[in-house]
Design a protein around this motif. Structure first.
Motif, PDB file in Angstrom:
ATOM      1  N   ASN A  78       0.838  -1.391   0.409  1.00 22.24           N
ATOM      2  CA  ASN A  78      -0.078  -0.337   0.178  1.00 22.24           C
ATOM      3  C   ASN A  78       1.030   1.297  -0.072  1.00 22.24           C
ATOM      4  O   ASN A  78       0.995   2.039  -1.172  1.00 22.24           O
ATOM      5  CB  ASN A  78      -0.849   0.137   1.484  1.00 22.24           C
ATOM      6  N   LYS A 102       1.627   1.526  -3.488  1.00 19.32           N
ATOM      7  CA  LYS A 102       1.053   1.706  -4.490  1.00 19.32           C
ATOM      8  C   LYS A 102       0.748   3.376  -4.298  1.00 19.32           C
ATOM      9  O   LYS A 102       0.624   4.000  -4.881  1.00 19.32           O
ATOM     10  CB  LYS A 102      -0.354   1.452  -3.558  1.00 19.32           C
ATOM     11  N   ASP A 153       3.929   5.410  -5.566  1.00 24.17           N
ATOM     12  CA  ASP A 153       3.595   5.507  -6.871  1.00 24.17           C
ATOM     13  C   ASP A 153       2.674   6.366  -7.319  1.00 24.17           C
ATOM     14  O   ASP A 153       2.514   6.961  -8.918  1.00 24.17           O
ATOM     15  CB  ASP A 153       3.251   3.921  -7.598  1.00 24.17           C
ATOM     16  N   ASN A 154       1.061   6.481  -7.104  1.00 22.76           N
ATOM     17  CA  ASN A 154       0.312   7.134  -7.290  1.00 22.76           C
ATOM     18  C   ASN A 154       0.078   9.031  -6.946  1.00 22.76           C
ATOM     19  O   ASN A 154       0.102   9.574  -8.297  1.00 22.76           O
ATOM     20  CB  ASN A 154      -1.034   7.636  -5.910  1.00 22.76           C
TER      21      ASN A 154
END
Ligand SMILES: Cc1ncc(COP(=O)(O)O)c(C=O)c1O
Length: 423
Positions: free
Chosen positions: A74, A77, A80-81
């Motif tokens: 998470n 993520k 990277d988001n």
């Protein structure tokens, strides 16, 4: 003074909320009110950014790109988001073009190191006389390492970019790289980046744009500007310290060697040698500033909540009023023509550099502090520019989206007190 307040999506939902009220440090009681006019050095942080970093560190932290467990997945993520969000915000073709760094300084050093094999002895690099030290020194160091020539294009006596001199030097020197600021932090000079990129590319040079002082004040679109590299710092963009961005156009990735070696930037390591991960991971060795990168996305959300056009328009009207107030004040010498600053030129400049006759900028800054006004004083990490203009130091007031005319009225009170004191 009749200025329309600046509104974000949130303040439209909560009428009466001023931009300042999003910033805990700026929304203390009347007496403790800071008149923070040093946004060019570092912007204050909205609650959204502070809350995001706190939430991440309190509940979500793990190292990224490594763990097989969900906490790490998470965090990966979210990291990277944030990169994806930055890519969209900057108009990059994809998140592969976004490298997270520590700040503008590291972004420029990264480019200078990564391009070592692109240069040959005797090649030219062209910068300007009004760059921040972080867009001078990395090139001086590279020039020394590789036997290159570093040249400076001129600025006028009123600190304006000399486009004719630039064109002449590009033609004469055929530089392999041009590195220029978008807005100079010392005198607020606005550079015509579109023309700079166009002239450089026609001559076959790569172009780096230092957007440290523009990305928070105007809409930037990397695909439209067309520069090969663009750098900025999170902390000047209402985000945390320790995080910066380097946009590197995918067309130039093949020219770039990794900047640092270590974990996370490899695809394999063997005794015989190593192979690199893909872009941009190969440029991000070691554990990155994860919390800071994630909170930078909140800074983008925050800025986009107001909209850069609205920010530029608001800051422009404040700038004009502030310039007028200061120009009427006895003994104040303002640097650079007021006319060059304007939202209509595509980018708002939010820096006013000045001196008060007979008072050293450092003394003025100390006196201003007694009025709860924070201004910068000194050479602004731009010693060649100040020397060129024959100024030892200056005072600098710079605007953020939370600034208002009361900040400049308090500055005027400080200037009057200083004038009395040094009479
Ligand atoms: C135009 C410009 N470039 C580069 C920098 C360096 O930024 P940082 O110290 O965040 O790396 C600054 C900081 O003031 C700046 O104003």
């Amino acid at each position: 003074m009749g200025m329309a307040a600046i509104e974000s999506k949130e303040s439209k939902r909560l009428p009466g909320l001023t931009a300042r009220q999003f910033f805990p440090i700026l929304s203390k009681g009347e007496k403790a009110q800071l008149h923070y006019l040093d946004t060019a050095a570092s912007a204050q942080k909205p609650a959204a950014v502070i809350d995001r970093i706190t939430a991440y560190l309190s509940h979500e932290h793990a190292n990224i790109h490594r763990g097989a467990y969900s906490l790490s997945a998470n965090a990966t993520k979210a990291y990277d988001n944030s990169k994806l969000r930055l890519a969209r915000f900057l108009g990059a073709d994809s998140e592969r073009e976004i490298i997270f760094t520590k700040g503008t300084t590291e972004s420029i050093n990264l480019v200078a190191h990564s391009l070592e094999n692109y240069f040959s002895r005797g090649d030219n690099i062209l910068i300007s006389l009004i760059e921040h030290h972080s867009n001078i020194v990395p090139w001086q160091m590279l020039a020394r390492r590789k036997g290159l020539n570093l040249s400076f294009c001129n600025i006028s006596p009123s600190a304006e970019f000399d486009l004719d001199d630039y064109k002449k030097k590009v033609e004469e020197l055929k530089p392999k790289l041009v590195a220029m600021t978008h807005v100079a932090n010392s005198f607020g000079t606005l550079f015509p980046v579109d023309k700079i990129v166009d002239v450089a590319h026609k001559a076959g040079a790569l172009v780096l744009v230092d957007a440290a002082q523009s990305v928070q004040h105007c809409e930037l679109d990397c695909s439209r500007i067309g520069a090969d590299f663009l750098a900025f710092s999170g902390h000047k963009f209402y985000g945390p310290t320790g995080i910066g961005v380097l946009y590197a156009n995918s067309k130039v990735h093949h020219l770039m060697e990794p900047f640092q070696g270590g974990g996370d930037m490899i695809s394999s390591v063997a005794v015989e040698g190593s192979a690199w991960a893909d872009f941009p991971q190969r440029m991000e060795a070691g554990t990155p500033p994860i919390a800071e990168a994630i909170a930078l996305e909140s800074a983008v959300d925050f800025v986009e909540g107001f909209g850069l056009k609205a920010i530029a328009d608001y800051e422009h009207s404040l700038f004009v009023k502030a310039w007028e107030l200061l120009s009427k004040e006895e003994g104040v010498e303002l640097y650079g023509p007021a006319t060059r600053h304007g939202a209509e030129s595509g980018c708002q400049v939010s820096i006013i550099s000045f001196n008060l006759k007979g008072v050293h900028a450092h003394d003025l800054s100390t006196i201003a502090d007694n009025f709860n006004v924070q201004i910068r004083a000194g050479h602004h990490c731009a010693m060649p520019a100040l020397k060129h203009l024959g100024i030892a130091s200056s005072a600098r007031a710079s605007i953020g989206l939370y600034s208002d005319i009361s900040d400049f009225e308090a500055l005027i009170d400080a200037i009057r007190a200083a004038r009395k004191m040094f009479r």
